[in-house]
Design an enzyme around this catalytic site. Structure first.
Site, PDB file in Angstrom:
ATOM      1  N   SER A 180       0.778  -1.149  -0.062  1.00 25.92           N
ATOM      2  CA  SER A 180      -0.090   0.070   0.039  1.00 25.92           C
ATOM      3  C   SER A 180       0.725   1.413  -0.066  1.00 25.92           C
ATOM      4  O   SER A 180       0.238   2.267  -0.420  1.00 25.92           O
ATOM      5  CB  SER A 180      -0.973   0.025   0.980  1.00 25.92           C
ATOM      6  N   HIS A 208      -5.341  -3.301  -2.101  1.00 23.67           N
ATOM      7  CA  HIS A 208      -5.019  -2.459  -3.418  1.00 23.67           C
ATOM      8  C   HIS A 208      -5.028  -3.242  -4.786  1.00 23.67           C
ATOM      9  O   HIS A 208      -4.556  -2.452  -5.733  1.00 23.67           O
ATOM     10  CB  HIS A 208      -3.743  -1.635  -3.205  1.00 23.67           C
ATOM     11  N   LYS A 239     -11.937   0.520  -1.282  1.00 24.97           N
ATOM     12  CA  LYS A 239     -11.216   1.236  -1.995  1.00 24.97           C
ATOM     13  C   LYS A 239     -11.742   1.122  -3.338  1.00 24.97           C
ATOM     14  O   LYS A 239     -12.655   2.038  -3.821  1.00 24.97           O
ATOM     15  CB  LYS A 239      -9.821   0.522  -2.009  1.00 24.97           C
TER      16      LYS A 239
HETATM   17  N1  PMP Z   1      -5.141  -4.177   3.965  1.00 21.70           N
HETATM   18  C1  PMP Z   1      -4.527  -3.127   3.023  1.00 21.70           C
HETATM   19  C2  PMP Z   1      -3.212  -3.696   2.483  1.00 21.70           C
HETATM   20  C3  PMP Z   1      -4.922  -2.075   3.344  1.00 21.70           C
HETATM   21  O1  PMP Z   1      -4.118  -0.835   2.595  1.00 21.70           O
HETATM   22  C4  PMP Z   1      -6.032  -1.525   4.023  1.00 21.70           C
HETATM   23  C5  PMP Z   1      -6.421  -0.104   3.964  1.00 21.70           C
HETATM   24  N2  PMP Z   1      -5.624   0.843   4.533  1.00 21.70           N
HETATM   25  C6  PMP Z   1      -6.582  -2.622   4.782  1.00 21.70           C
HETATM   26  C7  PMP Z   1      -6.106  -3.836   4.481  1.00 21.70           C
HETATM   27  C8  PMP Z   1      -7.675  -2.199   5.411  1.00 21.70           C
HETATM   28  O2  PMP Z   1      -8.864  -2.194   4.757  1.00 21.70           O
HETATM   29  P1  PMP Z   1     -10.092  -1.344   5.330  1.00 21.70           P
HETATM   30  O3  PMP Z   1      -9.876   0.232   4.921  1.00 21.70           O
HETATM   31  O4  PMP Z   1     -11.329  -1.843   4.588  1.00 21.70           O
HETATM   32  O5  PMP Z   1     -10.321  -1.594   6.713  1.00 21.70           O
END
Ligand code: PMP
Length: 391
Positions: A180, A208, A239
């Site tokens: 990310s 992502h 996302k």
């Molecule tokens: N896993 C990854 C790799 C992420 O980038 C994110 C988002 N920041 C999440 C999980 C968490 O997802 P959510 O925003 O739906 O809680």
């Protein structure tokens, strides 16, 4: 009220180091431009890859579901909070991901926590990439399993870890599909090869990558042609999908087990009808409007090429997540502030989200941006960076 002076001290230190951040409230819907402080600025900080947060089909689905089923569900899934549309979404997600079954959690974060904390015991070991997302790290903290961390995307180090772990009942390799903060893709074909050689399970977090990589945005597993060879795919509905929630796609056995043991699933109320209906419609949009993903990649290439030509360091990015690496924390936040002043919202990201000295302005273009908007953003990146001696 007295009592939190010890916390205030730490906050004051952050202010001194220039790492204290204020939240930035948006005064408009999410889009290629957003309104901040009464001004329209180019949005380069959202995860709204395909612009689905405001897609007319998702809006309509959310409104109709609210009118028909109300605003909330009134219960956790396992008591009285499963509506038929929750199961419809899970059936559609499983089909989309080419797996037997899927289960939706409240967020991507709680999905990682719920899966990792429930399926491993002290007889098992989890082997995790050093740059995995915080929710994976926290999920691992909640297990009694042994932990090993391998160097970021380093397959020799992963193999070394696997060799040391032959005595455990289960070896679970966990990796982000797309990282990310750097936008690089995990070397999944090699991970699968190693997992098969050393009899390990694999869990991929496609937060992502869902809606971004693979056929119609099916994710990294599909992107590499590895359907059926990765045991657990998790992802987020917040996302590219544009709404809220997380999911796990896997075998029926794993899903049945999580229904009984996944603590966030068991103990937190299910998604409102508007959220679930919009997610169902988002998957339909992915299947029926593939041009959105093409536009996303076209924009990402245009913007990344533009940054590189200007001389910015965009690290190892291979996807629309494109960091502009500045290094120094304070300078990075100054850069981000200046960009906002000039009309571009691109957040600075510093320690502890990334390593010390690796601060960056992280950009994500979306399918909604026009080339004109992206060119304007590039011009402003150049202007702000020159003023701060970053370029
Ligand atoms: N896993 C990854 C790799 C992420 O980038 C994110 C988002 N920041 C999440 C999980 C968490 O997802 P959510 O925003 O739906 O809680």
């Amino acid at each position: 009220m007295k009592g939190f002076e010890y916390l205030q001290e730490e906050l004051d230190q952050m202010k001194e180091q220039g790492t204290f951040r204020k939240l930035v409230p948006l005064e408009s819907e999410q889009g290629s431009k957003v309104v901040i402080d009464g001004r329209e600025v180019i949005q380069l900080s959202s995860n709204n890859y395909l612009g689905l947060t405001s897609h007319p089909r998702l809006r309509k689905a959310a409104i109709e579901a609210t009118e028909k089923y109300g605003a909330g569900t009134g219960s956790v899934r396992t008591i009285a909070g499963t509506f038929s549309m929750h199961e419809e979404l899970e059936r559609n997600l499983a089909k989309f991901k080419h797996t037997e079954a899927s289960l939706v959690f409240q967020s991507g974060f709680t999905t990682n926590q719920g899966v990792l904390s429930s399926i491993l015991t002290s007889e098992d070991v989890v082997i995790s990439d050093a740059l995995n997302h915080a929710s994976i790290i926290d999920g691992i903290r909640l297990t009694k399993a042994a932990r090993k961390v391998y160097k970021h995307v380093d397959m020799e180090d992963l193999e070394r870890a696997l060799k040391e772990c032959s005595d455990y009942r289960v070896r679970l390799i966990v990796t982000d599909g797309v990282f990310s903060m750097d936008g690089n893709i995990a070397p999944l074909p090699q991970i699968v090869e190693l997992a098969e050689k050393y009899d390990a399970l694999i869990m991929v977090d496609d937060a992502h990558a869902s809606g971004v990589l693979g056929e119609n945005g099916r994710g990294t597993v599909n992107h590499f042609g590895l359907d059926g060879r990765v045991h657990i795919q998790v992802g987020t509905l917040s996302k590219a999908i544009g709404v809220l929630g997380g999911y796990v796609a896997s075998t029926q056995t794993l899903i049945d087990y999580l229904i009984h043991k996944g603590r966030p699933f068991l103990f937190s109320t299910s998604h409102p009808p508007a959220v679930t209906a919009a997610c169902i419609e988002a998957i339909n949009v992915l299947l029926e409007e593939p041009e959105l993903i093409e536009k996303l990649w076209d924009n990402a290439k245009f913007f990344k090429d533009g940054l590189t030509k200007l001389g910015f360091d965009t690290g190892k990015s291979e996807t629309p997540v494109t960091p502009v690496i500045v290094g120094d924390e304070k300078k990075c936040h100054q850069f981000s502030d200046k960009l906002l002043e000039y009309g571009v919202f691109a957040q600075g990201i510093a320690f502890p989200t990334v390593s010390k000295g690796q601060a960056r302005v992280r950009t994500i273009v979306t399918a909604q941006h026009s080339k004109e908007e992206l060119q304007e953003a590039l011009n402003l990146f150049e202007k702000a960076a020159k003023e701060l001696n970053i370029l």
